[in-house]
Design an enzyme around this catalytic site. Structure first.
Site, PDB file in Angstrom:
ATOM      1  N   CYS A 112       0.818  -1.223   0.000  1.00 17.47           N
ATOM      2  CA  CYS A 112       0.000   0.000   0.000  1.00 17.47           C
ATOM      3  C   CYS A 112       0.850   1.271   0.000  1.00 17.47           C
ATOM      4  O   CYS A 112       0.364   2.340  -0.358  1.00 17.47           O
ATOM      5  CB  CYS A 112      -0.952   0.003   1.183  1.00 17.47           C
ATOM      6  SG  CYS A 112      -2.074  -1.406   1.155  1.00 17.47           S
ATOM      7  N   HIS A 249      -3.347   7.245   2.167  1.00 16.61           N
ATOM      8  CA  HIS A 249      -3.722   5.930   1.658  1.00 16.61           C
ATOM      9  C   HIS A 249      -5.125   5.608   2.166  1.00 16.61           C
ATOM     10  O   HIS A 249      -5.453   5.869   3.318  1.00 16.61           O
ATOM     11  CB  HIS A 249      -2.712   4.890   2.145  1.00 16.61           C
ATOM     12  CG  HIS A 249      -3.168   3.490   1.899  1.00 16.61           C
ATOM     13  ND1 HIS A 249      -3.578   3.057   0.652  1.00 16.61           N
ATOM     14  CD2 HIS A 249      -3.315   2.426   2.735  1.00 16.61           C
ATOM     15  CE1 HIS A 249      -3.941   1.794   0.741  1.00 16.61           C
ATOM     16  NE2 HIS A 249      -3.793   1.393   1.986  1.00 16.61           N
ATOM     17  N   ASN A 279     -10.005  -0.281  -0.407  1.00 17.38           N
ATOM     18  CA  ASN A 279      -8.541  -0.186  -0.356  1.00 17.38           C
ATOM     19  C   ASN A 279      -7.975  -0.762  -1.656  1.00 17.38           C
ATOM     20  O   ASN A 279      -8.031  -1.966  -1.882  1.00 17.38           O
ATOM     21  CB  ASN A 279      -8.032  -0.964   0.860  1.00 17.38           C
ATOM     22  CG  ASN A 279      -6.529  -0.875   1.032  1.00 17.38           C
ATOM     23  OD1 ASN A 279      -5.810  -0.441   0.130  1.00 17.38           O
ATOM     24  ND2 ASN A 279      -6.041  -1.298   2.181  1.00 17.38           N
TER      25      ASN A 279
END
Ligand code: UT7
Length: 322
Positions: A112, A249, A279
């Protein structure tokens, strides 16, 4: 020399999956997912659609936005943990599908935090003259590595891609000039087991599926995301109050809100897209950035902090003047 963003683009696969869609086959509910994560829907790739296809679609939009000749790109970095194949790099597939000439192309794997890592590497290469124009892509097909029998993880992720075109330009060097002002990167391999995929070429010979200790990741995420943002702002000799937008993020709305609070950044200056995208790992920051640029929130001259944290653990931030 400074790296400035010439253009940005993003792409979401057509297939949209709501929480209710998932609840038909997974023991979960729209209410639980919304309350615990803020997610309402996500996009999944179609049969045969690969990570490089998502990356190319985002890249084409970024190139158009930049108004440049694609052939002038001499560096392609793709941040991904879900490559088309184990090798070659998905960046070379993107390079080929875009019809780009010979240049540098490779993938960055920092889960990520991948986009922030890729941005930092591209910036380092541009300011030192290793390349002149970079295409930096975050692209993921996380739906391919989810265990749909594990409700604690399969509801959290989505697929997509975002891309920016960066150019090395001569600038006076002030914090008021456009471009990447500072980056910060870090990793802590001691935390490897909290978020990982349980397969791979040299371990099991399979692709594997995502495994996560959600509570532990949550705890570390809030701390690392806040601390890396503070670091990058301090590096440029600025204060958090100077920031126009935080583009964190997008993993969980509660994490994003907690980080915003810690940094004392008002909620309307924090970009949130996790509700629509879920996500998307390395794609989440460029996807969110593109949304906020296209809807007119982010304007030229705005000061932005991008910060991310992911498996490894890896984390990092970039400070840039849009
Ligand atoms: O990019 C970095 C990657 N990941 C992250 O940043 C994620 C970080 N972690 C998180 O976002 C949160 O920890 C989660 C969203 C994963 C979980 O939220 P939580 O509030 O920490 O829930 P929990 O894991 O403590 O689970 C609470 C309950 C459990 O039931 P019991 O044991 O209390 O009976 C779970 O079994 O919720 C249950 N549960 C679910 N229920 C319905 C877990 N997943 C689900 C689900 N639907 N999808």
């Amino acid at each position: 020399m400074r790296s400035i963003v010439l253009g940005i683009g993003s792409y979401l696969p057509e297939r949209m999956i709501t929480n209710d869609d998932l609840a038909k086959t997974v023991d979960t509910s729209d209410e639980w997912i919304r309350e615990r994560t803020g997610i309402t829907r996500r996009h999944f790739v179609a049969q045969g659609e690969q990570t490089s296809d998502l990356g190319v679609a985002a890249a084409l939009r970024a190139i158009e936005d930049a108004g440049i000749e694609p052939a002038s790109i001499d560096l392609v970095i793709v941040a991904t943990s879900t490559p088309d194949n184990t090798f070659p790099a998905t960046a070379t597939a993107v390079q080929r599908k875009l019809g780009l000439p010979i240049g540098i192309a490779f993938d960055v794997q920092a889960v990520c935090a991948g986009f922030v890592y890729a941005l930092s590497v591209a910036d380092a290469m541009l300011v030192t003259g290793r390349a002149r124009r970079a295409l930096v892509v975050g692209a993921e097909s996380f739906s391919k590595i989810l265990d749909f029998n594990d409700r604690s993880t399969c509801v959290l992720f989505g697929d997509g891609a975002g891309a920016v075109v960066l150019a090395a330009t001569e600038q006076p060097g002030h914090v008021t000039d456009r471009g990447i002002l500072a980056t910060a990167l870090a990793a802590d391999g001691r935390q490897y087991d909290h978020l990982f995929v349980d397969g791979g070429a040299s371990s099991t010979g399979t692709i594997g599926v995502l495994r996560m200790n959600g509570r532990e990741v949550f705890r570390h995420a809030v701390q690392r995301l806040a601390e890396t943002a503070i670091e990058v702002v301090a590096k440029a000799g600025l204060r958090m109050a100077d920031i126009d937008y935080l583009i964190p993020h997008q993993a969980n709305r509660r994490i994003i809100e907690a980080v915003g609070k810690r940094l004392d950044i008002p909620a309307d200056q924090v970009v949130v897209t996790v509700d629509r995208h879920a996500n998307t790992s390395a794609a989440s920051i460029p996807l969110a950035l593109d949304v906020a640029v296209k809807d007119g929130r982010i304007k030229e001259g705005d000061l932005l902090v991008l910060n991310a944290m992911g498996g490894g653990f890896t984390w990092g931030a970039a400070l840039l003047r849009w």
